[in-house]
Write a protein that holds these residues in place. Structure first.
Motif, PDB file in Angstrom:
ATOM      1  N   ALA A 137       0.827  -1.211   0.000  1.00 21.15           N
ATOM      2  CA  ALA A 137       0.000   0.000   0.000  1.00 21.15           C
ATOM      3  C   ALA A 137       0.860   1.259   0.000  1.00 21.15           C
ATOM      4  O   ALA A 137       0.542   2.240  -0.684  1.00 21.15           O
ATOM      5  CB  ALA A 137      -0.917  -0.007   1.217  1.00 21.15           C
ATOM      6  N   GLN A 138       1.951   1.238   0.747  1.00 25.70           N
ATOM      7  CA  GLN A 138       2.851   2.389   0.782  1.00 25.70           C
ATOM      8  C   GLN A 138       3.504   2.622  -0.578  1.00 25.70           C
ATOM      9  O   GLN A 138       3.689   3.767  -0.999  1.00 25.70           O
ATOM     10  CB  GLN A 138       3.922   2.180   1.854  1.00 25.70           C
ATOM     11  N   MET A 139       3.834   1.542  -1.271  1.00 25.54           N
ATOM     12  CA  MET A 139       4.445   1.676  -2.595  1.00 25.54           C
ATOM     13  C   MET A 139       3.449   2.278  -3.589  1.00 25.54           C
ATOM     14  O   MET A 139       3.814   3.131  -4.412  1.00 25.54           O
ATOM     15  CB  MET A 139       4.938   0.318  -3.102  1.00 25.54           C
ATOM     16  N   VAL A 140       2.193   1.856  -3.535  1.00 25.91           N
ATOM     17  CA  VAL A 140       1.171   2.420  -4.414  1.00 25.91           C
ATOM     18  C   VAL A 140       1.040   3.919  -4.173  1.00 25.91           C
ATOM     19  O   VAL A 140       0.981   4.726  -5.114  1.00 25.91           O
ATOM     20  CB  VAL A 140      -0.188   1.723  -4.195  1.00 25.91           C
ATOM     21  N   SER A 141       1.029   4.317  -2.919  1.00 26.20           N
ATOM     22  CA  SER A 141       0.932   5.737  -2.574  1.00 26.20           C
ATOM     23  C   SER A 141       2.164   6.496  -3.044  1.00 26.20           C
ATOM     24  O   SER A 141       2.060   7.617  -3.559  1.00 26.20           O
ATOM     25  CB  SER A 141       0.765   5.887  -1.057  1.00 26.20           C
ATOM     26  N   LEU A 142       3.326   5.881  -2.876  1.00 25.08           N
ATOM     27  CA  LEU A 142       4.578   6.511  -3.287  1.00 25.08           C
ATOM     28  C   LEU A 142       4.607   6.738  -4.795  1.00 25.08           C
ATOM     29  O   LEU A 142       5.023   7.803  -5.271  1.00 25.08           O
ATOM     30  CB  LEU A 142       5.765   5.645  -2.862  1.00 25.08           C
ATOM     31  N   LEU A 143       4.149   5.752  -5.578  1.00 20.19           N
ATOM     32  CA  LEU A 143       4.137   5.876  -7.036  1.00 20.19           C
ATOM     33  C   LEU A 143       3.181   6.975  -7.490  1.00 20.19           C
ATOM     34  O   LEU A 143       3.486   7.726  -8.424  1.00 20.19           O
ATOM     35  CB  LEU A 143       3.750   4.538  -7.674  1.00 20.19           C
ATOM     36  N   ALA A 144       2.032   7.072  -6.834  1.00 20.56           N
ATOM     37  CA  ALA A 144       1.061   8.111  -7.184  1.00 20.56           C
ATOM     38  C   ALA A 144       1.629   9.497  -6.900  1.00 20.56           C
ATOM     39  O   ALA A 144       1.503  10.421  -7.712  1.00 20.56           O
ATOM     40  CB  ALA A 144      -0.232   7.895  -6.412  1.00 20.56           C
ATOM     41  N   THR A 145       2.295   9.637  -5.758  1.00 18.09           N
ATOM     42  CA  THR A 145       2.901  10.917  -5.400  1.00 18.09           C
ATOM     43  C   THR A 145       4.019  11.287  -6.368  1.00 18.09           C
ATOM     44  O   THR A 145       4.136  12.447  -6.788  1.00 18.09           O
ATOM     45  CB  THR A 145       3.462  10.853  -3.966  1.00 18.09           C
ATOM     46  N   LYS A 146       4.817  10.289  -6.732  1.00 16.87           N
ATOM     47  CA  LYS A 146       5.932  10.523  -7.649  1.00 16.87           C
ATOM     48  C   LYS A 146       5.420  10.967  -9.014  1.00 16.87           C
ATOM     49  O   LYS A 146       5.997  11.870  -9.641  1.00 16.87           O
ATOM     50  CB  LYS A 146       6.762   9.248  -7.785  1.00 16.87           C
ATOM     51  N   ASN A 147       4.328  10.347  -9.486  1.00 12.21           N
ATOM     52  CA  ASN A 147       3.780  10.700 -10.786  1.00 12.21           C
ATOM     53  C   ASN A 147       3.237  12.128 -10.782  1.00 12.21           C
ATOM     54  O   ASN A 147       3.434  12.891 -11.732  1.00 12.21           O
ATOM     55  CB  ASN A 147       2.676   9.714 -11.163  1.00 12.21           C
ATOM     56  N   GLN A 148       2.559  12.513  -9.706  1.00 13.39           N
ATOM     57  CA  GLN A 148       2.042  13.878  -9.592  1.00 13.39           C
ATOM     58  C   GLN A 148       3.183  14.894  -9.535  1.00 13.39           C
ATOM     59  O   GLN A 148       3.113  15.963 -10.150  1.00 13.39           O
ATOM     60  CB  GLN A 148       1.171  13.996  -8.346  1.00 13.39           C
ATOM     61  N   ALA A 149       4.241  14.548  -8.806  1.00  9.41           N
ATOM     62  CA  ALA A 149       5.392  15.447  -8.683  1.00  9.41           C
ATOM     63  C   ALA A 149       6.072  15.642 -10.033  1.00  9.41           C
ATOM     64  O   ALA A 149       6.518  16.740 -10.366  1.00  9.41           O
ATOM     65  CB  ALA A 149       6.387  14.886  -7.666  1.00  9.41           C
ATOM     66  N   ASP A 205       4.631  15.478 -12.990  1.00 11.55           N
ATOM     67  CA  ASP A 205       3.795  16.352 -13.816  1.00 11.55           C
ATOM     68  C   ASP A 205       4.083  17.819 -13.521  1.00 11.55           C
ATOM     69  O   ASP A 205       4.075  18.663 -14.424  1.00 11.55           O
ATOM     70  CB  ASP A 205       2.315  16.045 -13.570  1.00 11.55           C
ATOM     71  N   GLU A 206       4.349  18.144 -12.265  1.00 10.54           N
ATOM     72  CA  GLU A 206       4.725  19.509 -11.904  1.00 10.54           C
ATOM     73  C   GLU A 206       6.138  19.821 -12.393  1.00 10.54           C
ATOM     74  O   GLU A 206       6.425  20.940 -12.823  1.00 10.54           O
ATOM     75  CB  GLU A 206       4.636  19.702 -10.384  1.00 10.54           C
ATOM     76  N   LEU A 207       7.004  18.815 -12.338  1.00  7.20           N
ATOM     77  CA  LEU A 207       8.388  19.001 -12.770  1.00  7.20           C
ATOM     78  C   LEU A 207       8.479  19.306 -14.258  1.00  7.20           C
ATOM     79  O   LEU A 207       9.391  20.021 -14.708  1.00  7.20           O
ATOM     80  CB  LEU A 207       9.207  17.748 -12.438  1.00  7.20           C
ATOM     81  N   LEU A 208       7.528  18.784 -15.036  1.00  9.43           N
ATOM     82  CA  LEU A 208       7.522  19.043 -16.482  1.00  9.43           C
ATOM     83  C   LEU A 208       7.499  20.534 -16.795  1.00  9.43           C
ATOM     84  O   LEU A 208       8.001  20.965 -17.832  1.00  9.43           O
ATOM     85  CB  LEU A 208       6.322  18.360 -17.146  1.00  9.43           C
ATOM     86  N   LYS A 209       6.930  21.317 -15.893  1.00  4.92           N
ATOM     87  CA  LYS A 209       6.845  22.760 -16.100  1.00  4.92           C
ATOM     88  C   LYS A 209       8.215  23.435 -15.975  1.00  4.92           C
ATOM     89  O   LYS A 209       8.340  24.622 -16.262  1.00  4.92           O
ATOM     90  CB  LYS A 209       5.859  23.371 -15.112  1.00  4.92           C
ATOM     91  N   GLN A 210       9.218  22.656 -15.528  1.00  4.03           N
ATOM     92  CA  GLN A 210      10.569  23.192 -15.388  1.00  4.03           C
ATOM     93  C   GLN A 210      11.498  22.744 -16.520  1.00  4.03           C
ATOM     94  O   GLN A 210      12.658  23.153 -16.568  1.00  4.03           O
ATOM     95  CB  GLN A 210      11.164  22.775 -14.044  1.00  4.03           C
ATOM     96  N   PHE A 211      10.991  21.894 -17.414  1.00  3.52           N
ATOM     97  CA  PHE A 211      11.774  21.427 -18.552  1.00  3.52           C
ATOM     98  C   PHE A 211      11.368  22.214 -19.797  1.00  3.52           C
ATOM     99  O   PHE A 211      10.181  22.313 -20.118  1.00  3.52           O
ATOM    100  CB  PHE A 211      11.552  19.934 -18.816  1.00  3.52           C
ATOM    101  N   PHE A 212      12.356  22.727 -20.509  1.00  3.02           N
ATOM    102  CA  PHE A 212      12.116  23.495 -21.730  1.00  3.02           C
ATOM    103  C   PHE A 212      12.889  22.842 -22.872  1.00  3.02           C
ATOM    104  O   PHE A 212      14.075  22.536 -22.724  1.00  3.02           O
ATOM    105  CB  PHE A 212      12.527  24.951 -21.530  1.00  3.02           C
ATOM    106  N   ILE A 213      12.208  22.637 -24.007  1.00  5.31           N
ATOM    107  CA  ILE A 213      12.722  21.755 -25.054  1.00  5.31           C
ATOM    108  C   ILE A 213      12.771  22.450 -26.411  1.00  5.31           C
ATOM    109  O   ILE A 213      11.826  23.147 -26.805  1.00  5.31           O
ATOM    110  CB  ILE A 213      11.834  20.486 -25.159  1.00  5.31           C
ATOM    111  N   ASP A 234      14.975   6.313 -12.453  1.00  5.93           N
ATOM    112  CA  ASP A 234      16.072   6.800 -11.610  1.00  5.93           C
ATOM    113  C   ASP A 234      16.566   8.194 -11.982  1.00  5.93           C
ATOM    114  O   ASP A 234      17.518   8.691 -11.381  1.00  5.93           O
ATOM    115  CB  ASP A 234      17.243   5.813 -11.647  1.00  5.93           C
ATOM    116  N   ASN A 235      15.942   8.831 -12.998  1.00  2.44           N
ATOM    117  CA  ASN A 235      16.349  10.180 -13.368  1.00  2.44           C
ATOM    118  C   ASN A 235      15.159  10.909 -13.987  1.00  2.44           C
ATOM    119  O   ASN A 235      14.433  10.346 -14.812  1.00  2.44           O
ATOM    120  CB  ASN A 235      17.521  10.152 -14.360  1.00  2.44           C
ATOM    121  N   ALA A 236      14.975  12.162 -13.603  1.00  2.86           N
ATOM    122  CA  ALA A 236      13.805  12.922 -14.060  1.00  2.86           C
ATOM    123  C   ALA A 236      13.817  13.208 -15.552  1.00  2.86           C
ATOM    124  O   ALA A 236      12.774  13.520 -16.137  1.00  2.86           O
ATOM    125  CB  ALA A 236      13.722  14.237 -13.281  1.00  2.86           C
ATOM    126  N   PHE A 237      14.986  13.101 -16.198  1.00  2.00           N
ATOM    127  CA  PHE A 237      15.064  13.379 -17.633  1.00  2.00           C
ATOM    128  C   PHE A 237      14.557  12.220 -18.490  1.00  2.00           C
ATOM    129  O   PHE A 237      14.201  12.424 -19.650  1.00  2.00           O
ATOM    130  CB  PHE A 237      16.510  13.683 -18.038  1.00  2.00           C
TER     131      PHE A 237
END
Length: 357
Positions: free
Chosen positions: A189-201, A203-211, A279-282
């Motif tokens: 259950a903790q892993m499921v929650s962790l994955l959901a949080t990571k995915n949401q984070a 999506d916010e991080l995408l706003k910091q990548f410029f291509i 293992d890497n945001a890129f």
């Protein structure tokens, strides 16, 4: 007064690779040293298949460094010490004595073209072309905005990944308190929650990548004209080495350690059978569905937090080899582009009317 920081270059290629590739490798490492304030005092270059911990060139560089009075940075492309050996133990000892450190130029998420002089193409509308000429800056699109054209852009989960997460959710529904196999310190259950949080984070991080997106090909491409230009559009043709060498911005640069312009080939994968590394945001912004493989995309990426817009200064004369005019434009449009090129100092000799009609 602070002492000048010194470095040695260690440029290695595998046996059988070309002298031209070695020349490009050395050029990049020299530029990286210069951009980051490191004075090169020695270069070790050669062709060998040994890993770094068994490398004669690495051993030779350590011998040289051992005789120096000050700390030396070894600038490499993509090497690391994977195993123990007499050479790696010696490096560790020199590190503990404050005499050496390694500095890798390469980023694992950004695989460069094997041919540094491969032709690259940027298909533009007329307003974007004029803006480039006027500002002498490349526009970088925010990664989340690219989802207007591809909803899977920058996602952390492929179809295979989503299926795996859904399966984990089903298991958590019935056995959420059980420890995750192989990771006894975390429950399902903790892993499921962790994955959901990571995915949401992310999506916010995408706003910091410029291509900035480029198409790799030896020839202009009919499909790219149709998708990414307009009837009164143009295409800039350059090469990979000219692109990365053209950046002359006061804030960002390809050879910088910080505020870097990253560049590499997009990897096209089967969305139903591939898992994007976590293992890497890129990684998510360097993978796309295989259905987009016709794009053969080279991406330049800047990571910039707190910005809505990123433009990076370039030397137009170095960047722009040719300017192709959309094949569907009338003959008089050539003079419009010629006038713009002359006005901004590029000259009309670079202009080519596309023959794809």
């Amino acid at each position: 007064m602070e002492a000048e920081k010194t470095a040695v270059i260690l440029a290695r290629l595998r046996l059988g690779e070309s002298a031209a590739s070695m020349e490009w490798r050395i050029k990049m490492l020299r530029a990286y040293a210069r951009e980051n304030g490191l004075a090169i005092i020695k270069e070790f270059t050669g062709f060998e298949n040994n890993p770094l911990h068994e490398s004669d060139l690495f051993d030779e560089s350590l011998n040289f460094i051992d005789d120096q009075a000050s700390k030396i940075t070894i600038i490499l492309y993509d090497d690391c010490i994977l195993e123990d050996s007499a050479i790696s133990k010696r490096y560790k000892q020199l590190t503990e004595n404050g005499k050496v450190e390694l500095d890798n130029f390469f980023h694992p998420c950004f695989v460069e073209p094997t041919n540094s002089q491969i032709k690259i193409w940027r298909y533009l509308t007329l307003p974007k072309f004029i803006e480039l000429l006027h500002s002498r800056e490349l526009f970088f699109s925010r990664a989340d905005v690219l989802r207007n054209d591809d909803r899977s852009e920058g996602t952390t989960l492929t179809n295979a990944g989503r299926a795996a997460v859904e399966m984990l959710r089903l298991i958590a529904h019935h056995h959420g308190a059980q420890p995750l196999p192989g990771q006894p310190d975390i429950t399902v259950a903790q892993m499921v929650s962790l994955l959901a949080t990571k995915n949401q984070a992310h999506d916010e991080l995408l706003k910091q990548f410029f291509i900035s997106c480029w198409h790799m090909n030896e020839h202009e491409n009919f499909a790219m004209w149709r998708v990414y230009s307009e009837p009164f559009g143009v295409c800039i043709q350059s090469t990979y080495d000219s692109l990365v060498d053209s950046f002359n911005d006061t804030e960002y640069g390809f050879y910088r350690k910080d505020k870097k312009v990253y560049a590499g080939e997009v990897k096209y994968v089967d969305w139903d059978n591939y898992y994007i590394p976590g293992d890497n945001a890129f990684w998510p912004v360097m993978h796309k569905k295989r259905e987009f493989g016709y794009e053969r995309e080279l991406r330049c990426i800047v990571w910039a937090s707190g910005k809505e817009l990123v433009k990076v200064g370039v030397e137009l004369d170095k960047l722009v080899h040719r300017i192709y005019i959309n094949p569907y434009t009338p003959a008089w449009f050539h003079q419009v582009i010629a006038g713009l090129c002359n006005k901004y100092g590029l000259g009309e000799d670079r202009i080519i009317q596309s023959s794809l009609t």
